[in-house]
Design a protein around this motif. Structure first.
Motif, PDB file in Angstrom:
ATOM      1  N   CYS A 255       0.842  -1.197   0.000  1.00 48.80           N
ATOM      2  CA  CYS A 255       0.000   0.000   0.000  1.00 48.80           C
ATOM      3  C   CYS A 255       0.878   1.247   0.000  1.00 48.80           C
ATOM      4  O   CYS A 255       1.879   1.322   0.712  1.00 48.80           O
ATOM      5  N   ARG A 256       0.509   2.234  -0.785  1.00 54.55           N
ATOM      6  CA  ARG A 256       1.316   3.453  -0.932  1.00 54.55           C
ATOM      7  C   ARG A 256       0.745   4.637  -0.169  1.00 54.55           C
ATOM      8  O   ARG A 256       1.104   5.783  -0.431  1.00 54.55           O
ATOM      9  N   VAL A 257      -0.167   4.370   0.777  1.00 55.27           N
ATOM     10  CA  VAL A 257      -0.765   5.446   1.570  1.00 55.27           C
ATOM     11  C   VAL A 257       0.124   5.735   2.776  1.00 55.27           C
ATOM     12  O   VAL A 257       0.485   4.822   3.518  1.00 55.27           O
ATOM     13  N   VAL A 258       0.481   7.017   2.972  1.00 54.60           N
ATOM     14  CA  VAL A 258       1.330   7.427   4.080  1.00 54.60           C
ATOM     15  C   VAL A 258       0.650   8.576   4.827  1.00 54.60           C
ATOM     16  O   VAL A 258       0.342   9.603   4.221  1.00 54.60           O
ATOM     17  N   PRO A 259       0.385   8.430   6.137  1.00 61.22           N
ATOM     18  CA  PRO A 259      -0.233   9.520   6.906  1.00 61.22           C
ATOM     19  C   PRO A 259       0.697  10.740   7.008  1.00 61.22           C
ATOM     20  O   PRO A 259       1.905  10.605   7.146  1.00 61.22           O
ATOM     21  N   ILE A 260       0.080  11.922   6.957  1.00 58.26           N
ATOM     22  CA  ILE A 260       0.819  13.190   7.016  1.00 58.26           C
ATOM     23  C   ILE A 260       0.368  13.956   8.258  1.00 58.26           C
ATOM     24  O   ILE A 260      -0.836  14.117   8.502  1.00 58.26           O
ATOM     25  N   PHE A 261       1.355  14.468   9.025  1.00 53.49           N
ATOM     26  CA  PHE A 261       1.069  15.254  10.226  1.00 53.49           C
ATOM     27  C   PHE A 261       1.814  16.578  10.160  1.00 53.49           C
ATOM     28  O   PHE A 261       2.775  16.730   9.383  1.00 53.49           O
ATOM     29  N   ALA A 262       1.388  17.535  10.978  1.00 56.75           N
ATOM     30  CA  ALA A 262       1.922  18.893  10.899  1.00 56.75           C
ATOM     31  C   ALA A 262       2.373  19.360  12.275  1.00 56.75           C
ATOM     32  O   ALA A 262       1.904  18.873  13.301  1.00 56.75           O
ATOM     33  N   GLY A 263       3.295  20.323  12.296  1.00 58.75           N
ATOM     34  CA  GLY A 263       3.744  20.886  13.560  1.00 58.75           C
ATOM     35  C   GLY A 263       4.912  21.830  13.402  1.00 58.75           C
ATOM     36  O   GLY A 263       5.375  22.120  12.282  1.00 58.75           O
ATOM     37  N   ALA A 264       5.382  22.321  14.522  1.00 55.29           N
ATOM     38  CA  ALA A 264       6.562  23.183  14.600  1.00 55.29           C
ATOM     39  C   ALA A 264       7.266  22.805  15.897  1.00 55.29           C
ATOM     40  O   ALA A 264       6.959  23.355  16.964  1.00 55.29           O
ATOM     41  N   SER A 265       8.202  21.873  15.815  1.00 54.15           N
ATOM     42  CA  SER A 265       8.803  21.306  17.028  1.00 54.15           C
ATOM     43  C   SER A 265       9.532  22.357  17.848  1.00 54.15           C
ATOM     44  O   SER A 265       9.486  22.338  19.082  1.00 54.15           O
ATOM     45  N   PHE A 266      10.219  23.285  17.199  1.00 56.00           N
ATOM     46  CA  PHE A 266      10.979  24.288  17.944  1.00 56.00           C
ATOM     47  C   PHE A 266      10.053  25.177  18.780  1.00 56.00           C
ATOM     48  O   PHE A 266      10.432  25.659  19.848  1.00 56.00           O
ATOM     49  N   ARG A 267       8.826  25.390  18.297  1.00 57.00           N
ATOM     50  CA  ARG A 267       7.827  26.174  19.037  1.00 57.00           C
ATOM     51  C   ARG A 267       6.948  25.284  19.909  1.00 57.00           C
ATOM     52  O   ARG A 267       5.918  25.742  20.410  1.00 57.00           O
ATOM     53  N   ASN A 268       7.313  24.009  20.068  1.00 57.43           N
ATOM     54  CA  ASN A 268       6.604  23.064  20.941  1.00 57.43           C
ATOM     55  C   ASN A 268       5.172  22.805  20.484  1.00 57.43           C
ATOM     56  O   ASN A 268       4.261  22.647  21.294  1.00 57.43           O
ATOM     57  N   MET A 269       4.969  22.729  19.170  1.00 48.49           N
ATOM     58  CA  MET A 269       3.636  22.502  18.618  1.00 48.49           C
ATOM     59  C   MET A 269       3.606  21.201  17.807  1.00 48.49           C
ATOM     60  O   MET A 269       4.442  21.000  16.932  1.00 48.49           O
ATOM     61  N   GLY A 270       2.652  20.346  18.110  1.00 50.65           N
ATOM     62  CA  GLY A 270       2.374  19.186  17.278  1.00 50.65           C
ATOM     63  C   GLY A 270       3.124  17.924  17.627  1.00 50.65           C
ATOM     64  O   GLY A 270       2.943  16.911  16.947  1.00 50.65           O
ATOM     65  N   VAL A 271       3.939  17.933  18.683  1.00 51.45           N
ATOM     66  CA  VAL A 271       4.756  16.748  18.977  1.00 51.45           C
ATOM     67  C   VAL A 271       3.934  15.672  19.679  1.00 51.45           C
ATOM     68  O   VAL A 271       4.089  14.477  19.404  1.00 51.45           O
ATOM     69  N   GLN A 272       3.049  16.058  20.627  1.00 52.08           N
ATOM     70  CA  GLN A 272       2.242  15.042  21.314  1.00 52.08           C
ATOM     71  C   GLN A 272       1.321  14.286  20.357  1.00 52.08           C
ATOM     72  O   GLN A 272       1.253  13.047  20.421  1.00 52.08           O
ATOM     73  N   PRO A 273       0.610  14.946  19.431  1.00 51.25           N
ATOM     74  CA  PRO A 273      -0.164  14.170  18.446  1.00 51.25           C
ATOM     75  C   PRO A 273       0.723  13.274  17.577  1.00 51.25           C
ATOM     76  O   PRO A 273       0.293  12.198  17.164  1.00 51.25           O
ATOM     77  N   LEU A 274       1.952  13.708  17.301  1.00 54.88           N
ATOM     78  CA  LEU A 274       2.875  12.859  16.532  1.00 54.88           C
ATOM     79  C   LEU A 274       3.222  11.598  17.315  1.00 54.88           C
ATOM     80  O   LEU A 274       3.284  10.496  16.747  1.00 54.88           O
ATOM     81  N   LEU A 275       3.427  11.732  18.622  1.00 53.11           N
ATOM     82  CA  LEU A 275       3.688  10.562  19.456  1.00 53.11           C
ATOM     83  C   LEU A 275       2.486   9.623  19.478  1.00 53.11           C
ATOM     84  O   LEU A 275       2.636   8.391  19.457  1.00 53.11           O
ATOM     85  N   ASP A 276       1.278  10.191  19.551  1.00 52.94           N
ATOM     86  CA  ASP A 276       0.079   9.353  19.452  1.00 52.94           C
ATOM     87  C   ASP A 276       0.057   8.591  18.132  1.00 52.94           C
ATOM     88  O   ASP A 276      -0.316   7.414  18.082  1.00 52.94           O
ATOM     89  N   ALA A 277       0.481   9.265  17.050  1.00 53.88           N
ATOM     90  CA  ALA A 277       0.493   8.619  15.734  1.00 53.88           C
ATOM     91  C   ALA A 277       1.517   7.495  15.686  1.00 53.88           C
ATOM     92  O   ALA A 277       1.288   6.462  15.058  1.00 53.88           O
TER      93      ALA A 277
END
Length: 917
Positions: free
Chosen positions: A337-359
């Motif tokens: 399968c060629r489907v790849v989930p895409i997530f967004a964030g700005a790690s240096f500004r402490n945004m989006g890392v916890q949802p990435l860990l959930d993923a």
């Protein structure tokens, strides 16, 4: 649905979940409520002795890696993961040199990752044990603590081998992209390397807080340059549509998370879709479009989600988040399968890392779910699960029996499948040493991934590569440069063995029941995922300050080679200089720093040179040599006939005659060994590898290896320019009547005879057709901005003698660094290309019309130049490129091939080399 913010009582760290709200109390047990279902967990109960609970703990384990282009934010993202998981109490900074995973002095000084670091933490924070009841199966994975073994890999092209040896022991990977630069050249390279091992991946688009960040454009580049279908699970939340980046909107759970600037990011504000309709109407509409696109994409690859879609009356928004999560997980774990989930964030500004860990927990596989790693046992290749079940052993036995079919019945009895399966049942553990590090305090640390059984302290480990046995006196669980001592490392986990004296990177270690020193055949030939080390192209001389320091320098170099097999050490016969070869300028600079500063060798290194090659222009005459000397107090005598001629690597076909014993290509040269009249006896115990013409104690395998080593030794030094030979074919012929001398013929004598005959044939070529030098030509991929494109193209094509292959096209780098193990990877080049215009991607802020005119997208993205340039012209090119592009240009390169030099260029290079010495 209950929406809440989790707080771990042990660490006090907040983590996110859209399904679970946990109420904690210091005195009471922990209670949870999920959709009206409650469960109770006893925090003090131990399940370490239960096999079932060990299996459950293994299912809640993730072995993941962070892969990306240099400066995409890998180490910064890793630091936030450690902080939110409760592993660290402060956030490390790459610029300050205070990160956990970049702990080498050279890494902190340069602000880059050089050595991959392994670290273990739990997400969500808490203990991973077997104390959960059966009702917990209904919980989302991100609500139950998981053990995460994380490896932060380098991004610089010079450390490609470091990435490769880490990738092969991973079960999943997070590919981080720079939201401004998009999909860069090194990203493509590590992506293809991960594909060779069929590693499931998710993508995290970072740095969306920076000016020029373009989430939508990067998503389209993912489809066009990585040739996968991006499943957009999150879209960025820009304040008022085109201002600062403040959060993300989740298309799976139909909610948004907003972070406040200047905070540590632990407590984002959750906003429901109805609240978004009132506050940010355009974002709410875009979130609905993202959900519709996500369900439509999954429906093409997962029948289960189609059924759920019809059950919801064809309402895309009514499909439950749990169903979408499970569908995404099935797509990620399916190799085709060629489907790849895409997530967004700005790690240096402490945004989006916890949802990435959930993923990571939700989508990436546990060790039992990971692709079956390839193993080889006595030449028979297959999967690890086939080995453990005994099927691979049976195949090996049947192959050995087929080789001796019609011969002695004794042979068939010795290789019976029942005996092989019985031997397999006694295998206690199997592990791969994927990295060796010399620690100043603890000594040599061997990082291992245990694939089966349990690696216990004081167990006897047999090295199937070196055929030596060593005890494992101490076992560690590593937390970057900190460690905790443990009694055993179970299957599926990563740990460290301290005290091994011989193990190298890439060695396979097995232990056998009864602590026997040597496992029975064929288990002593077991190999786990070997790496083909690419040839080095840069070298430098290493000289000790005095003769008394030479041994210390050699010991330090031996440690370096154990750590990094992509380094090579050779000794120049004429000058007696010790030469250190590596993959690039930075690679050798780091090796010098490690040698002098860390290993305390009192030595100096010369300037970095280029590894040229030499090739023959015609065929030699047939040359016969008889070796007759005393070796180590024993007389040795053997003969060999050699013929040298040019070899076309593109046409490597060779019709093997019945007299051909070996026809193998090695480092661009081909060695053919023929032995007319050497009758093979198939009745021997080892499957037909002896001959009545060979002296006693010498089998066919030993003879073949001796001749091959002799030829390789002669090819390592050209007859005219002393550079290694390339594109040269050597045919060695053994006449049993003339070249074998009973007990006087040993393997050492055969090897020496082959070396002398090959060297004499090479000298014969010099006197007739002659030889010519060859230089490495590199595949170079340069990323520059539009304004610098013209000057860089002119510099490459005119000043550096290169030629431009393409502009803004996806030209893959050489397969030197990305060649897959046979039968393990799908051919991505054969897959149909994806049309980026048919891929869902939200509009970027810069794509909105300004004063009635839309900014062209091509002006906002970097231009890519693919070229082929001689390596000599690329030495020191990075500094020159930065001066041409005002510091914005980057490039990666790999060896394409060796090309014959013109007489004028060869004369200039030789004059420079002689002047340099």
């Amino acid at each position: 649905m209950v929406v809440g913010l989790l707080r771990c009582p042990q660490s006090g760290v907040h983590c996110l979940s859209s399904h679970l709200y946990r109420i904690t109390s210091a005195q009471n047990p922990i209670y949870s409520s999920v959709k009206g279902l409650a469960y109770r967990r006893k925090p003090s109960q131990s399940f370490s002795t239960s096999a079932k609970c060990l299996s459950e703990a293994l299912e809640r384990t993730r072995n993941i890696g962070i892969i990306a282009h240099i400066d995409a934010g890998k180490t910064t993202t890793t630091e936030r993961m450690l902080f939110y998981s409760g592993f660290t109490r402060r956030i490390g900074d790459v610029d300050e040199g205070s990160t956990v995973t970049d702990f080498l002095p050279a890494e902190r000084a340069r602000g880059i990752t050089i050595q991959s670091a392994a670290i273990t933490f739990h997400w969500p924070p808490g203990e991973v044990d077997g104390g959960l009841t059966a009702h917990d199966q209904t919980l989302p994975r991100s609500a139950v603590p998981h053990t995460v073994n994380l490896i932060d890999t380098p991004g610089h092209a010079d450390f490609t081998f470091e990435v490769m040896r880490s990738l092969r022991i991973l079960d999943g990977a997070v590919c981080i992209l720079d939201g401004v630069a998009g999909v860069e050249a090194q990203t493509e390279q590590v992506w293809h390397q991960a594909s060779t091992y069929q590693i499931p991946r998710i993508i995290y688009i970072n740095k969306l807080d920076r000016d020029g960040a373009a989430f939508g454009r990067t998503v389209r580049e993912v489809s066009s340059r990585l040739n996968v279908y991006p499943a957009v699970c999150q879209i960025p939340w820009f304040e008022n549509g085109n201002e600062s980046f403040i959060g993300i909107a989740d298309a799976v759970h139909l909610q948004a998370l907003r972070w406040h600037a200047g905070e540590d990011g632990r407590t984002p504000k959750m906003v429901s879709l109805s609240q978004l309709d009132a506050q940010e109407q355009p974002l709410a509409q875009e979130l609905r479009r993202a959900r519709i696109a996500l369900v439509e994409l999954l429906s093409e690859y997962d029948e289960f989600i189609v059924e759920k879609f019809f059950d919801c009356n064809e309402d895309h928004l009514a499909v439950s988040p749990a169903d979408i999560t499970e569908s995404l997980r099935r797509c990620v774990l399916e190799p085709t399968c060629r489907v790849v989930p895409i997530f967004a964030g700005a790690s240096f500004r402490n945004m989006g890392v916890q949802p990435l860990l959930d993923a990571v927990v939700n989508f990436l596989p546990s060790p039992p779910e990971a692709p079956d790693p390839e193993v080889s046992i006595d030449g028979v290749k297959g999967g690890l699960r086939g080995l453990l079940s005994g099927d691979l052993i049976v195949q090996q036995s049947e192959k050995a029996s087929a080789a001796s079919k019609g011969k002695s019945s004794k042979k068939q009895k010795s290789g019976s499948p029942l005996d092989a399966k019985d031997a397999m049942s006694k295998l206690h553990s199997c592990a791969l040493a994927f990295k060796v590090v010399n620690d100043a305090k603890r000594g040599v640390l061997v990082y291992v991934r245990v694939y089966s059984g349990s690696l216990d302290r004081n167990s006897l480990l047999f090295n199937t590569n070196l055929h030596v046995s060593e005890r494992a006196p101490r076992l560690l669980k590593m937390y970057a440069n900190d460690a905790v001592e443990v009694d055993s490392i179970p299957a599926g986990h990563i740990g460290v063995v301290v005290g091994l004296k011989h193990a190298r990177t890439g060695d396979t270690l097995v232990s056998y029941a009864g602590n026997k020193a040597t496992p029975p055949e064929p288990l002593n030939t077991l190999q786990l995922r070997p790496i083909d080390v690419p040839p080095p192209v840069f070298f430098t001389s290493v000289e000790p300050h005095s003769l008394s320091e030479e041994k210390r320098m050699q010991d330090a170099l031996a440690l370096l080679l154990r750590e990094d097999p992509s380094l090579h050490v050779t000794v120049d016969e004429e000058s007696g200089q010790t030469l250190l070869s590596g993959m690039g300028e930075l690679h050798l600079e780091i090796a010098r720093d490690r040698l002098i500063n860390d290993l305390r060798a009192k030595a100096s290194m010369g300037r970095i040179e280029i590894g040229y090659r030499e090739t023959v222009l015609g065929a030699s005459s047939t040359v016969t040599k008889i070796f007759d000397k005393e070796i180590a107090g024993r007389r040795g005598k053997a003969g060999c006939t050699a013929l040298v001629e040019p070899f076309d690597t593109e046409d490597a076909s060779h019709v093997a005659s019945e007299d051909t014993i070996l026809a193998e290509t090695n480092d661009g040269n081909r060695i053919i060994i023929q032995a007319p009249g050497l009758q093979v006896d198939y009745s021997s115990r080892d499957g037909g590898k002896t001959s009545p013409f060979l002296p006693p104690g010498l089998d066919l395998a030993g003879f073949r290896t001796a001749f091959q080593n002799g030829a390789l030794a002669a090819l390592a030094r050209g007859p005219n320019f002393t550079f290694p030979m390339h594109k040269t074919q050597v045919t060695l012929t053994l006449d049993p009547a003339e070249h074998l001398f009973s007990n006087e013929t040993t393997t050492s004598a055969l090897s020496a005879a082959a070396r002398q005959a090959t060297a004499a044939a090479l000298r014969d070529v010099v006197s007739n057709a002659g030889t010519v030098m060859m230089e490495p030509v590199m595949n170079v991929v340069i990323s520059v901005d539009e304004a610098s494109l013209g000057s860089v193209v002119h510099d490459i094509s005119s000043s550096r003698g290169g030629h431009i292959v393409s502009l803004d096209e996806d030209v893959p780098l050489s397969a030197t660094d990305t060649s897959p193990a046979p039968g393990t990877a799908r051919n991505e080049d054969s897959l149909s290309p994806i049309d980026p215009t048919r891929v869902y991607a939200p509009l970027d802020p810069f794509e909105t019309p300004s004063v009635g005119v839309e900014v062209p997208m091509s002006r906002a993205q970097p231009r890519t130049i693919s070229a082929k340039v001689p390596l000599k012209e690329m030495v020191g090119y990075l500094k020159h490129l930065r001066s041409l592009t005002a510091g914005r240009g980057t490039f990666v390169m790999s060896v394409d091939r060796f090309e014959t030099m013109s007489a004028q260029r060869q004369k200039a290079v030789l004059a420079e080399l002689r002047g340099g010495f």
